[in-house]
Design a protein around this motif. Structure first.
Motif, short mmCIF file in Angstrom:
data_model
loop_
_atom_site.label_atom_id
_atom_site.label_comp_id
_atom_site.label_asym_id
_atom_site.label_seq_id
_atom_site.Cartn_x
_atom_site.Cartn_y
_atom_site.Cartn_z
N HIS A 1 6.98 2.86 2.46
CA HIS A 1 8.08 3.43 3.27
C HIS A 1 7.57 3.15 4.60
O HIS A 1 8.36 2.90 5.55
CB HIS A 1 7.97 5.16 3.18
N LEU A 2 6.39 3.03 5.00
CA LEU A 2 5.91 2.91 6.40
C LEU A 2 6.09 1.51 6.90
O LEU A 2 6.79 1.28 7.84
CB LEU A 2 4.42 2.94 6.21
N PHE A 3 5.84 0.49 6.16
CA PHE A 3 6.23 -0.90 6.73
C PHE A 3 7.74 -1.06 6.44
O PHE A 3 8.36 -1.60 7.51
CB PHE A 3 5.42 -1.66 5.47
N ALA A 4 8.36 -0.41 5.82
CA ALA A 4 9.80 -0.92 5.46
C ALA A 4 10.39 -0.14 6.68
O ALA A 4 11.49 -0.77 7.46
CB ALA A 4 10.45 -0.28 4.20
N SER A 5 10.36 1.19 6.91
CA SER A 5 10.74 1.64 7.81
C SER A 5 10.68 1.32 9.41
O SER A 5 11.73 1.16 10.33
CB SER A 5 10.43 3.21 8.10
N THR A 6 9.35 0.58 9.45
CA THR A 6 9.27 -0.16 10.93
C THR A 6 10.00 -1.34 11.00
O THR A 6 10.24 -1.76 11.96
CB THR A 6 7.49 -0.21 10.91
N ALA A 7 9.89 -1.79 9.80
CA ALA A 7 10.86 -3.13 9.97
C ALA A 7 12.30 -3.06 9.98
O ALA A 7 12.88 -3.75 11.01
CB ALA A 7 10.64 -3.82 8.52
N THR B 1 3.24 -6.88 18.19
CA THR B 1 2.53 -6.56 17.16
C THR B 1 2.31 -4.68 17.25
O THR B 1 2.51 -4.19 18.15
CB THR B 1 0.83 -6.87 17.34
N TRP B 2 2.39 -3.99 15.92
CA TRP B 2 2.17 -2.65 15.79
C TRP B 2 1.06 -2.16 14.91
O TRP B 2 0.42 -2.92 13.99
CB TRP B 2 3.57 -2.36 14.99
N ASP B 3 0.24 -1.30 15.58
CA ASP B 3 -0.88 -0.85 14.51
C ASP B 3 -0.15 0.50 14.15
O ASP B 3 -0.01 1.37 14.85
CB ASP B 3 -2.08 -0.72 15.58
N LEU B 4 -0.07 0.46 12.80
CA LEU B 4 0.42 1.55 12.00
C LEU B 4 -0.77 2.33 11.05
O LEU B 4 -0.22 2.86 10.32
CB LEU B 4 1.65 1.22 10.96
N THR B 5 -1.81 1.95 11.44
CA THR B 5 -2.91 2.93 10.80
C THR B 5 -2.92 4.41 10.92
O THR B 5 -3.00 5.00 9.80
CB THR B 5 -4.30 2.43 11.26
N ASP B 6 -2.57 4.90 11.91
CA ASP B 6 -2.23 6.39 11.93
C ASP B 6 -1.48 6.77 11.00
O ASP B 6 -1.39 7.62 10.08
CB ASP B 6 -2.06 6.85 13.32
N GLY B 7 -0.13 6.13 10.83
CA GLY B 7 0.82 6.40 9.76
C GLY B 7 0.27 6.25 8.39
O GLY B 7 0.84 7.19 7.58
N LEU B 8 -0.66 5.23 8.38
CA LEU B 8 -0.89 5.19 6.92
C LEU B 8 -2.11 6.33 6.58
O LEU B 8 -1.88 6.82 5.48
CB LEU B 8 -1.75 3.77 6.91
N LEU B 9 -2.84 6.62 7.15
CA LEU B 9 -3.74 7.80 7.11
C LEU B 9 -2.99 8.91 6.72
O LEU B 9 -3.24 9.81 5.87
CB LEU B 9 -4.74 8.07 8.32
N ALA B 10 -2.08 9.30 7.67
CA ALA B 10 -0.98 10.28 7.20
C ALA B 10 -0.26 10.27 5.97
O ALA B 10 -0.13 11.38 5.50
CB ALA B 10 -0.02 10.62 8.47
N ALA B 11 0.11 9.38 5.64
CA ALA B 11 0.73 9.31 4.46
C ALA B 11 -0.15 9.43 3.17
O ALA B 11 0.04 9.84 2.16
CB ALA B 11 1.42 7.65 4.15
N ILE B 12 -1.35 8.84 3.32
CA ILE B 12 -2.45 9.03 2.17
C ILE B 12 -2.73 10.61 2.20
O ILE B 12 -2.77 11.12 1.04
CB ILE B 12 -3.83 8.44 2.31
#
Length: 289
Positions: free
Chosen positions: A59-65, A212-223
C-alpha cells in the motif's frame, strides 16, 4: 523494539478491523481440502497487512506512485505483487495495467470478470513486455524478482516511450555493504540491494532520476500497525486443527521475524524504504532553463 502507546479506543478499533481482515483473507483463500504451505503464507500475510496485500510495502509504495505519476490510460508494472491499492486504482479509473508479477495468486483471486488489469508471470512472460509501449511504469520491490537489478530495470526502461516516467521503490541498504545478520540467517537479506546499486542500474538502463522519496517512516508505521493486530491473529490460530494450525503458525511467525528484523534495521538506519521518479530520454538532452 519499542512500539508506540496507542489509546485504548484505537486498539479496540484496530482489533476489530484486523479480525475482519483475517476473516476476509481466509475466505479469499483458494477452495481447498488441505491447506498447502503456499496458501498458509498468503493467508498469514494478508492477516497482518490487509486483504490483498502481502507486505506492509504494498500500500505504501502504490499510494506514493499513484499520487506522483501523471495519469495515463496504459501503465506497466513489474514487482513481487500488485497489491490491493493498485487493483482499486484500476477499478476506479479504468486505467489499463499490464502487471508482471512474481507472485500472482492473490491478484488472481481478487481479479474481477470485467477488469482493465492483465496479469503476467514475470519469469515466464517477460517476452510480452513490449518496447516503447508505456508512458508510465511502476517497478516495486524488484529485488524480489531477480538477483540482478539490471535484468528488471533494463526491460522496464525499454518498455517506456521516450520521456516516459518510471516510478521505482524498494527496500535498500543505506551503505554499500549489507550489515552482517546477527542470527546467521541470510533469507531476509537476499532481495535487498544498496541505494547506489539501484541508482547505477537505473542509469545503465538510460533513466535519469528526477526525484527521491524516503518512505521509511511510513514503513515503520505500517509494520507497527500490523503488529498491533498480530496478537488477535495468534488467538485465531489456536482454534485451527492440525496440520493447518502448524502450517499457518509457521507462515505467521516467518512474517513476524522478517518484518521485525526490517523494523530494527530501519530504526538503526541500516535499511531504508526509498522511491525514485525517473525519466527516459533517448533523444538529445533538453536545454536547461
Amino acid at each position: 523494539m519499542q512500539l508506540s502507546n496507542d489509546h485504548s479506543a484505537a486498539k479496540t478499533a484496530k482489533a476489530r478491523a484486523s479480525s475482519s481482515v483475517r476473516n476476509e483473507a481466509s475466505a479469499a483463500a483458494p477452495s481447498i481440502v488441505e491447506e498447502k504451505p503456499a496458501d498458509s503464507v498468503l493467508i498469514a500475510a494478508q492477516s497482518l497487512w490487509g486483504i490483498g496485500n502481502l507486505s506492509p510495502l504494498d500500500h505504501l509504495f502504490a499510494s506514493t506512485a499513484i499520487v506522483n505519476l501523471v495519469p495515463a490510460m496504459t501503465m506497466g508494472f513489474a514487482g513481487y505483487h500488485l497489491g490491493r491499492r493498485l487493483h482499486r486504482y484500476a477499478e476506479d479509473t479504468d486505467i489499463w495495467i499490464d502487471a508482471f508479477e512474481a507472485e500472482a495468486a492473490v491478484s488472481r483471486m481478487h481479479l474481477k470478470k470485467k477488469t482493465t488489469i492483465k496479469l503476467y508471470d514475470w519469469n515466464k512472460d517477460i517476452a510480452r513486455l513490449k518496447k516503447n509501449r508505456y508512458p508510465t511504469f511502476m517497478a516495486l520491490q524488484i529485488g524480489m524478482l531477480s538477483p540482478s537489478l539490471q535484468s528488471v530495470y533494463g526491460p522496464a526502461a525499454d518498455s517506456l516511450k521516450n520521456d516516459g516516467k518510471l516510478f521505482a521503490a524498494d527496500l535498500m541498504w543505506t551503505s554499500a555493504q549489507a550489515p552482517k545478520p546477527n542470527d546467521g540467517k541470510l533469507a531476509v537479506y537476499k532481495s535487498v540491494h544498496s541505494i547506489d546499486e539501484h541508482k547505477r542500474a537505473m542509469a545503465a538502463a538510460g533513466m535519469t532520476i528526477e526525484r527521491t522519496w524516503d518512505l521509511t517512516d511510513g514503513l515503520l508505521a505500517a509494520i507497527r500497525s500490523g503488529l498491533l493486530g498480530s496478537l488477535a491473529t495468534l488467538t485465531d490460530l489456536r482454534e485451527l486443527s492440525e496440520p493447518r494450525k502448524s502450517q499457518r503458525k509457521a507462515a505467521f511467525c516467518s512474517q513476524l521475524e522478517t518484518w521485525v528484523s526490517y523494523y530494527v534495521m530501519a530504526q538503526r538506519k541500516e535499511i531504508a524504504a526509498l522511491a525514485f521518479l525517473a525519466i527516459k530520454q533517448t533523444g538529445p538532452a533538453r536545454p536547461t532553463k
